[in-house]
Design a protein around this motif. Structure first.
Motif, PDB file in Angstrom:
ATOM      1  N   LYS A   1       0.818  -1.220   0.000  1.00  0.00           N
ATOM      2  CA  LYS A   1       0.000   0.000   0.000  1.00  0.00           C
ATOM      3  C   LYS A   1       0.850   1.268   0.000  1.00  0.00           C
ATOM      4  O   LYS A   1       0.334   2.370   0.181  1.00  0.00           O
ATOM      5  N   GLY A   2       2.153   1.119  -0.132  1.00  0.00           N
ATOM      6  CA  GLY A   2       3.019   2.292  -0.265  1.00  0.00           C
ATOM      7  C   GLY A   2       3.363   3.000   1.035  1.00  0.00           C
ATOM      8  O   GLY A   2       3.900   4.109   1.029  1.00  0.00           O
TER       9      GLY A   2
ATOM     10  N   HIS B   1       7.269   5.670   6.019  1.00  0.00           N
ATOM     11  CA  HIS B   1       7.497   5.051   7.334  1.00  0.00           C
ATOM     12  C   HIS B   1       8.566   3.968   7.262  1.00  0.00           C
ATOM     13  O   HIS B   1       8.441   3.045   6.453  1.00  0.00           O
TER      14      HIS B   1
ATOM     15  N   GLY C   1       7.431  10.344   7.762  1.00  0.00           N
ATOM     16  CA  GLY C   1       6.512  10.041   8.858  1.00  0.00           C
ATOM     17  C   GLY C   1       7.275   9.449  10.030  1.00  0.00           C
ATOM     18  O   GLY C   1       8.459   9.127   9.906  1.00  0.00           O
ATOM     19  N   PRO C   2       6.615   9.314  11.160  1.00  0.00           N
ATOM     20  CA  PRO C   2       7.276   8.747  12.341  1.00  0.00           C
ATOM     21  C   PRO C   2       7.662   7.279  12.138  1.00  0.00           C
ATOM     22  O   PRO C   2       7.002   6.557  11.395  1.00  0.00           O
TER      23      PRO C   2
ATOM     24  N   ILE D   1       5.270   4.726  16.598  1.00  0.00           N
ATOM     25  CA  ILE D   1       3.819   4.501  16.535  1.00  0.00           C
ATOM     26  C   ILE D   1       3.445   3.333  17.450  1.00  0.00           C
ATOM     27  O   ILE D   1       2.476   3.402  18.207  1.00  0.00           O
TER      28      ILE D   1
ATOM     29  N   TYR E   1       0.844   3.367  20.645  1.00  0.00           N
ATOM     30  CA  TYR E   1      -0.362   2.526  20.654  1.00  0.00           C
ATOM     31  C   TYR E   1      -0.125   1.194  21.369  1.00  0.00           C
ATOM     32  O   TYR E   1      -0.845   0.233  21.132  1.00  0.00           O
TER      33      TYR E   1
ATOM     34  N   PRO F   1      -5.228  11.694  15.295  1.00  0.00           N
ATOM     35  CA  PRO F   1      -3.821  11.293  15.364  1.00  0.00           C
ATOM     36  C   PRO F   1      -3.234  11.684  16.713  1.00  0.00           C
ATOM     37  O   PRO F   1      -3.651  12.681  17.300  1.00  0.00           O
TER      38      PRO F   1
ATOM     39  N   PHE G   1      -0.332  15.656  10.510  1.00  0.00           N
ATOM     40  CA  PHE G   1      -1.431  14.792  10.081  1.00  0.00           C
ATOM     41  C   PHE G   1      -1.909  15.047   8.648  1.00  0.00           C
ATOM     42  O   PHE G   1      -2.283  14.105   7.952  1.00  0.00           O
TER      43      PHE G   1
ATOM     44  N   GLN H   1      -3.813   9.071   3.222  1.00  0.00           N
ATOM     45  CA  GLN H   1      -3.501   7.625   3.265  1.00  0.00           C
ATOM     46  C   GLN H   1      -4.652   6.847   3.890  1.00  0.00           C
ATOM     47  O   GLN H   1      -4.798   5.655   3.679  1.00  0.00           O
TER      48      GLN H   1
ATOM     49  N   THR I   1      -6.843   4.807   1.760  1.00  0.00           N
ATOM     50  CA  THR I   1      -6.342   3.465   1.445  1.00  0.00           C
ATOM     51  C   THR I   1      -6.668   2.495   2.582  1.00  0.00           C
ATOM     52  O   THR I   1      -7.195   1.412   2.344  1.00  0.00           O
TER      53      THR I   1
ATOM     54  N   LEU J   1      -2.371  -5.531   9.580  1.00  0.00           N
ATOM     55  CA  LEU J   1      -1.587  -4.303   9.452  1.00  0.00           C
ATOM     56  C   LEU J   1      -1.292  -3.727  10.843  1.00  0.00           C
ATOM     57  O   LEU J   1      -0.155  -3.356  11.144  1.00  0.00           O
TER      58      LEU J   1
HETATM   59  C1  HEC Z   1       3.105  10.762   2.278  1.00  0.00           C
HETATM   60  C2  HEC Z   1       3.731  10.165   3.430  1.00  0.00           C
HETATM   61  C3  HEC Z   1       2.981   9.069   4.172  1.00  0.00           C
HETATM   62  C4  HEC Z   1       2.521   7.867   3.689  1.00  0.00           C
HETATM   63  C5  HEC Z   1       2.572   7.335   2.253  1.00  0.00           C
HETATM   64  C6  HEC Z   1       1.964   7.158   4.830  1.00  0.00           C
HETATM   65  N1  HEC Z   1       2.093   7.904   5.975  1.00  0.00           N
HETATM   66 FE1  HEC Z   1       1.487   7.355   7.855  1.00  0.00          FE
HETATM   67  N2  HEC Z   1       2.111   9.159   8.556  1.00  0.00           N
HETATM   68  C7  HEC Z   1       2.728  10.162   7.817  1.00  0.00           C
HETATM   69  C8  HEC Z   1       2.988  11.301   8.662  1.00  0.00           C
HETATM   70  C9  HEC Z   1       3.660  12.606   8.240  1.00  0.00           C
HETATM   71  C10 HEC Z   1       2.514  10.962   9.939  1.00  0.00           C
HETATM   72  C11 HEC Z   1       2.530  11.836  11.197  1.00  0.00           C
HETATM   73  C12 HEC Z   1       1.158  12.482  11.394  1.00  0.00           C
HETATM   74  C13 HEC Z   1       0.305  11.694  12.331  1.00  0.00           C
HETATM   75  O1  HEC Z   1       0.743  11.404  13.453  1.00  0.00           O
HETATM   76  O2  HEC Z   1      -0.843  11.365  11.939  1.00  0.00           O
HETATM   77  C14 HEC Z   1       1.977   9.603   9.846  1.00  0.00           C
HETATM   78  C15 HEC Z   1       1.415   8.895  10.895  1.00  0.00           C
HETATM   79  C16 HEC Z   1       0.952   7.591  10.837  1.00  0.00           C
HETATM   80  C17 HEC Z   1       0.428   6.856  11.958  1.00  0.00           C
HETATM   81  C18 HEC Z   1       0.296   7.376  13.387  1.00  0.00           C
HETATM   82  C19 HEC Z   1      -1.076   7.960  13.656  1.00  0.00           C
HETATM   83  C20 HEC Z   1      -1.170   8.812  14.883  1.00  0.00           C
HETATM   84  O3  HEC Z   1      -1.903   8.446  15.822  1.00  0.00           O
HETATM   85  O4  HEC Z   1      -0.559   9.890  14.928  1.00  0.00           O
HETATM   86  C21 HEC Z   1       0.063   5.613  11.489  1.00  0.00           C
HETATM   87  C22 HEC Z   1      -0.550   4.472  12.283  1.00  0.00           C
HETATM   88  C23 HEC Z   1       0.394   5.595  10.080  1.00  0.00           C
HETATM   89  N3  HEC Z   1       0.919   6.798   9.716  1.00  0.00           N
HETATM   90  C24 HEC Z   1       0.181   4.500   9.250  1.00  0.00           C
HETATM   91  C25 HEC Z   1       0.383   4.530   7.868  1.00  0.00           C
HETATM   92  C26 HEC Z   1       0.015   3.444   6.981  1.00  0.00           C
HETATM   93  C27 HEC Z   1      -0.596   2.128   7.418  1.00  0.00           C
HETATM   94  C28 HEC Z   1       0.330   3.834   5.713  1.00  0.00           C
HETATM   95  C29 HEC Z   1       0.096   3.098   4.402  1.00  0.00           C
HETATM   96  C30 HEC Z   1      -1.283   2.843   4.049  1.00  0.00           C
HETATM   97  C31 HEC Z   1       0.917   5.176   5.818  1.00  0.00           C
HETATM   98  N4  HEC Z   1       0.917   5.559   7.136  1.00  0.00           N
HETATM   99  C32 HEC Z   1       1.378   5.901   4.744  1.00  0.00           C
HETATM  100  C33 HEC Z   1       3.055  10.105   6.481  1.00  0.00           C
HETATM  101  C34 HEC Z   1       2.715   9.080   5.626  1.00  0.00           C
END
Ligand code: HEC
Length: 108
Positions: free
Chosen positions: A31-32, A37, A45-46, A51, A55, A72, A79, A85, A88, A100
């Protein structure tokens, strides 16, 4: 009657098998998610371990986030990058979502 029951049970066992067989890491990669990550280091991303820490023991909450039903809590100010995302992850089957979440939480 017995035969019907046996058939139903076989069906259930097969269903459970395919749910259990869902590979969270494969979902994550296909899923990219890896574009932003990495398991141990923060990139766009973190890190997954961050994460997983946020959690820890809260798989249901993580699934809620992935369904777009919870706020988030890791990097809330970033966010907007994660939000698209969720389209997806929302579309994933229950089995894939569970796998996942398990995969994400296994990164400690
Ligand atoms: C374009 C870049 C990008 C992609 C692609 C991406 N993420 Fe993220 N993700 C981020 C960023 C930036 C954050 C930090 C913001 C946040 O905490 O929500 C994050 C945060 C998260 C978090 C933490 C949520 C929280 O409570 O803060 C989860 C879980 C997560 N991503 C899962 C995924 C999954 C599963 C996928 C694939 C389907 C994915 N991400 C794809 C950029 C991305």
């Amino acid at each position: 009657m017995k035969k019907i029951l046996a058939t139903a049970l076989t069906g259930l066992t097969l269903m459970a098998g395919s749910v259990l067989a869902a590979d969270g890491k494969a979902v994550f990669q296909s899923k990219g998610c890896t574009a932003c990550h990495q398991p141990q280091v923060d990139t766009v991303g973190p890190a997954l371990k961050k994460i997983a820490k946020a959690y820890d023991g809260k798989k249901e909450e993580l699934i809620k986030f992935l369904k777009g039903e919870a706020k988030p809590k890791v990097w809330p100010d970033k966010f907007p990058m994660m939000q698209p995302q969720l389209n997806t992850t929302k579309a994933l089957s229950k089995g894939d979502l569970e796998a996942l979440a398990d995969y994400i939480l296994s990164n400690k």
